[in-house]
Design a protein around this motif. Structure first.
Motif, PDB file in Angstrom:
ATOM      1  N   LYS A  55      48.600  45.097  49.575  1.00  0.00           N
ATOM      2  CA  LYS A  55      47.454  45.808  48.998  1.00  0.00           C
ATOM      3  C   LYS A  55      46.791  44.965  47.910  1.00  0.00           C
ATOM      4  CE  LYS A  55      49.194  50.482  49.665  1.00  0.00           C
ATOM      5  NZ  LYS A  55      49.714  51.668  48.965  1.00  0.00           N
ATOM      6  N   LEU A  56      47.618  44.365  47.055  1.00  0.00           N
ATOM      7  CA  LEU A  56      47.082  43.532  45.987  1.00  0.00           C
ATOM      8  C   LEU A  56      46.312  42.346  46.557  1.00  0.00           C
ATOM      9  CD1 LEU A  56      46.883  42.954  42.950  1.00  0.00           C
ATOM     10  CD2 LEU A  56      49.013  41.688  43.157  1.00  0.00           C
ATOM     11  N   ARG A  57      46.875  41.710  47.589  1.00  0.00           N
ATOM     12  CA  ARG A  57      46.209  40.583  48.222  1.00  0.00           C
ATOM     13  C   ARG A  57      44.863  41.005  48.811  1.00  0.00           C
ATOM     14  NH1 ARG A  57      49.437  38.869  52.855  1.00  0.00           N
ATOM     15  NH2 ARG A  57      48.182  40.442  53.878  1.00  0.00           N
ATOM     16  N   ASP A  58      44.841  42.159  49.476  1.00  0.00           N
ATOM     17  CA  ASP A  58      43.594  42.660  50.060  1.00  0.00           C
ATOM     18  C   ASP A  58      42.561  42.959  48.971  1.00  0.00           C
ATOM     19  OD1 ASP A  58      44.708  42.434  52.553  1.00  0.00           O
ATOM     20  OD2 ASP A  58      45.111  44.588  52.770  1.00  0.00           O
ATOM     21  N   ASN A  59      42.990  43.609  47.905  1.00  0.00           N
ATOM     22  CA  ASN A  59      42.070  43.933  46.814  1.00  0.00           C
ATOM     23  C   ASN A  59      41.561  42.674  46.126  1.00  0.00           C
ATOM     24  OD1 ASN A  59      42.328  46.667  47.307  1.00  0.00           O
ATOM     25  ND2 ASN A  59      44.006  46.896  45.869  1.00  0.00           N
ATOM     26  N   PHE A  60      42.431  41.697  45.954  1.00  0.00           N
ATOM     27  CA  PHE A  60      42.039  40.419  45.380  1.00  0.00           C
ATOM     28  C   PHE A  60      40.946  39.773  46.241  1.00  0.00           C
ATOM     29  CE2 PHE A  60      42.611  35.840  44.683  1.00  0.00           C
ATOM     30  CZ  PHE A  60      42.652  35.790  43.300  1.00  0.00           C
ATOM     31  N   TYR A  61      41.145  39.806  47.562  1.00  0.00           N
ATOM     32  CA  TYR A  61      40.170  39.239  48.488  1.00  0.00           C
ATOM     33  C   TYR A  61      38.815  39.937  48.359  1.00  0.00           C
ATOM     34  CZ  TYR A  61      37.745  38.239  52.827  1.00  0.00           C
ATOM     35  OH  TYR A  61      36.789  37.882  53.750  1.00  0.00           O
ATOM     36  N   TRP A  62      38.807  41.278  48.374  1.00  0.00           N
ATOM     37  CA  TRP A  62      37.534  42.003  48.361  1.00  0.00           C
ATOM     38  C   TRP A  62      36.805  41.867  47.035  1.00  0.00           C
ATOM     39  CZ3 TRP A  62      35.366  42.543  52.645  1.00  0.00           C
ATOM     40  CH2 TRP A  62      36.099  42.796  53.794  1.00  0.00           C
ATOM     41  N   LEU A  63      37.533  41.816  45.923  1.00  0.00           N
ATOM     42  CA  LEU A  63      36.861  41.590  44.641  1.00  0.00           C
ATOM     43  C   LEU A  63      36.245  40.198  44.591  1.00  0.00           C
ATOM     44  CD1 LEU A  63      39.141  43.282  41.983  1.00  0.00           C
ATOM     45  CD2 LEU A  63      36.795  43.876  42.587  1.00  0.00           C
ATOM     46  N   ASN A  64      36.939  39.216  45.159  1.00  0.00           N
ATOM     47  CA  ASN A  64      36.362  37.873  45.210  1.00  0.00           C
ATOM     48  C   ASN A  64      35.148  37.821  46.130  1.00  0.00           C
ATOM     49  OD1 ASN A  64      37.882  36.489  43.349  1.00  0.00           O
ATOM     50  ND2 ASN A  64      39.470  35.977  44.812  1.00  0.00           N
ATOM     51  N   GLU A  65      35.195  38.560  47.229  1.00  0.00           N
ATOM     52  CA  GLU A  65      34.031  38.622  48.118  1.00  0.00           C
ATOM     53  C   GLU A  65      32.824  39.198  47.382  1.00  0.00           C
ATOM     54  OE1 GLU A  65      33.352  37.809  51.562  1.00  0.00           O
ATOM     55  OE2 GLU A  65      34.994  36.496  51.011  1.00  0.00           O
ATOM     56  N   LEU A  66      33.051  40.261  46.609  1.00  0.00           N
ATOM     57  CA  LEU A  66      31.960  40.857  45.832  1.00  0.00           C
ATOM     58  C   LEU A  66      31.426  39.853  44.811  1.00  0.00           C
ATOM     59  CD1 LEU A  66      30.149  43.196  45.016  1.00  0.00           C
ATOM     60  CD2 LEU A  66      32.028  44.060  43.591  1.00  0.00           C
ATOM     61  N   ALA A  67      32.313  39.143  44.156  1.00  0.00           N
ATOM     62  CA  ALA A  67      31.879  38.123  43.193  1.00  0.00           C
ATOM     63  C   ALA A  67      31.059  37.036  43.885  1.00  0.00           C
ATOM     64  CB  ALA A  67      33.092  37.502  42.497  1.00  0.00           C
ATOM     65  N   GLU A  68      31.456  36.653  45.090  1.00  0.00           N
ATOM     66  CA  GLU A  68      30.704  35.631  45.830  1.00  0.00           C
ATOM     67  C   GLU A  68      29.321  36.120  46.240  1.00  0.00           C
ATOM     68  OE1 GLU A  68      31.238  32.248  46.776  1.00  0.00           O
ATOM     69  OE2 GLU A  68      32.483  32.638  45.029  1.00  0.00           O
ATOM     70  N   ILE A  69      29.215  37.404  46.557  1.00  0.00           N
ATOM     71  CA  ILE A  69      27.902  37.965  46.890  1.00  0.00           C
ATOM     72  C   ILE A  69      26.995  37.931  45.673  1.00  0.00           C
ATOM     73  CG2 ILE A  69      26.701  40.119  47.474  1.00  0.00           C
ATOM     74  CD1 ILE A  69      29.165  40.730  49.301  1.00  0.00           C
ATOM     75  N   LEU A  70      27.554  38.257  44.519  1.00  0.00           N
ATOM     76  CA  LEU A  70      26.760  38.281  43.288  1.00  0.00           C
ATOM     77  C   LEU A  70      26.389  36.882  42.818  1.00  0.00           C
ATOM     78  CD1 LEU A  70      28.741  41.026  41.384  1.00  0.00           C
ATOM     79  CD2 LEU A  70      26.520  41.267  42.513  1.00  0.00           C
ATOM     80  N   ASN A  71      27.304  35.947  42.983  1.00  0.00           N
ATOM     81  CA  ASN A  71      27.078  34.577  42.525  1.00  0.00           C
ATOM     82  C   ASN A  71      27.907  33.650  43.396  1.00  0.00           C
ATOM     83  OD1 ASN A  71      26.576  32.255  41.080  1.00  0.00           O
ATOM     84  ND2 ASN A  71      28.025  32.714  39.481  1.00  0.00           N
ATOM     85  N   PRO A  72      27.301  33.033  44.414  1.00  0.00           N
ATOM     86  CA  PRO A  72      28.056  32.205  45.361  1.00  0.00           C
ATOM     87  C   PRO A  72      28.610  30.930  44.741  1.00  0.00           C
ATOM     88  CG  PRO A  72      25.739  32.342  45.992  1.00  0.00           C
ATOM     89  CD  PRO A  72      25.911  33.151  44.760  1.00  0.00           C
ATOM     90  N   TYR A  73      29.641  31.068  43.970  1.00  0.00           N
ATOM     91  CA  TYR A  73      30.276  29.974  43.259  1.00  0.00           C
ATOM     92  C   TYR A  73      31.025  29.042  44.208  1.00  0.00           C
ATOM     93  CZ  TYR A  73      33.537  27.673  40.057  1.00  0.00           C
ATOM     94  OH  TYR A  73      34.261  26.747  39.373  1.00  0.00           O
ATOM     95  N   LEU A  74      31.761  29.598  45.155  1.00  0.00           N
ATOM     96  CA  LEU A  74      32.598  28.778  46.038  1.00  0.00           C
ATOM     97  C   LEU A  74      31.793  28.019  47.075  1.00  0.00           C
ATOM     98  CD1 LEU A  74      35.560  31.259  46.592  1.00  0.00           C
ATOM     99  CD2 LEU A  74      35.451  29.289  45.056  1.00  0.00           C
ATOM    100  N   GLU A  75      30.559  28.451  47.336  1.00  0.00           N
ATOM    101  CA  GLU A  75      29.722  27.779  48.342  1.00  0.00           C
ATOM    102  C   GLU A  75      28.952  26.592  47.767  1.00  0.00           C
ATOM    103  OE1 GLU A  75      27.239  30.701  50.137  1.00  0.00           O
ATOM    104  OE2 GLU A  75      28.925  31.866  50.883  1.00  0.00           O
ATOM    105  N   LEU A  76      28.946  26.466  46.445  1.00  0.00           N
ATOM    106  CA  LEU A  76      28.213  25.364  45.821  1.00  0.00           C
ATOM    107  C   LEU A  76      29.005  24.081  45.975  1.00  0.00           C
ATOM    108  CD1 LEU A  76      27.058  27.084  42.520  1.00  0.00           C
ATOM    109  CD2 LEU A  76      25.740  26.750  44.607  1.00  0.00           C
ATOM    110  N   GLU A  77      28.284  22.971  46.101  1.00  0.00           N
ATOM    111  CA  GLU A  77      28.952  21.669  46.218  1.00  0.00           C
ATOM    112  C   GLU A  77      29.164  21.060  44.861  1.00  0.00           C
ATOM    113  OE1 GLU A  77      27.054  19.072  48.975  1.00  0.00           O
ATOM    114  OE2 GLU A  77      26.773  20.671  50.419  1.00  0.00           O
TER     115      GLU A  77
END
Length: 77
Positions: A55-77
């Motif tokens: 559950k923690l792993r899943d929640n961690f994933y979805w919160l990071n997905e939301l953060a990426e939608i708000l500010n695509p940090y991991l997609e930047l080079e």
């Protein structure tokens, strides 16, 4: 993964929230910090059952997905 759609009213509320009340970049930064801190505390201080770790792993994933939608940090080079 869930394929639920949100209502138009919910979409408008979310847009207003992020346009008028909070900066998406700051919200993404805060989500990442809280997500990391919560995960670290739970995993290091408590013996957890396997189901709770999943559950923690899943929640961690979805919160990071939301953060990426708000500010695509991991997609930047």
């Amino acid at each position: 993964m869930s394929t639920n759609t949100i209502s138009k009213q919910t979409e408008i509320k979310l847009l207003n929230f992020f346009n008028d009340r909070i900066d998406p970049v700051e919200m993404a930064k805060t989500l990442r910090q809280v997500n990391f801190t919560l995960a670290l505390c739970v995993l290091s201080e408590h013996e957890t059952f396997q189901s709770e770790i999943i559950k923690l792993r899943d929640n961690f994933y979805w919160l990071n997905e939301l953060a990426e939608i708000l500010n695509p940090y991991l997609e930047l080079e």
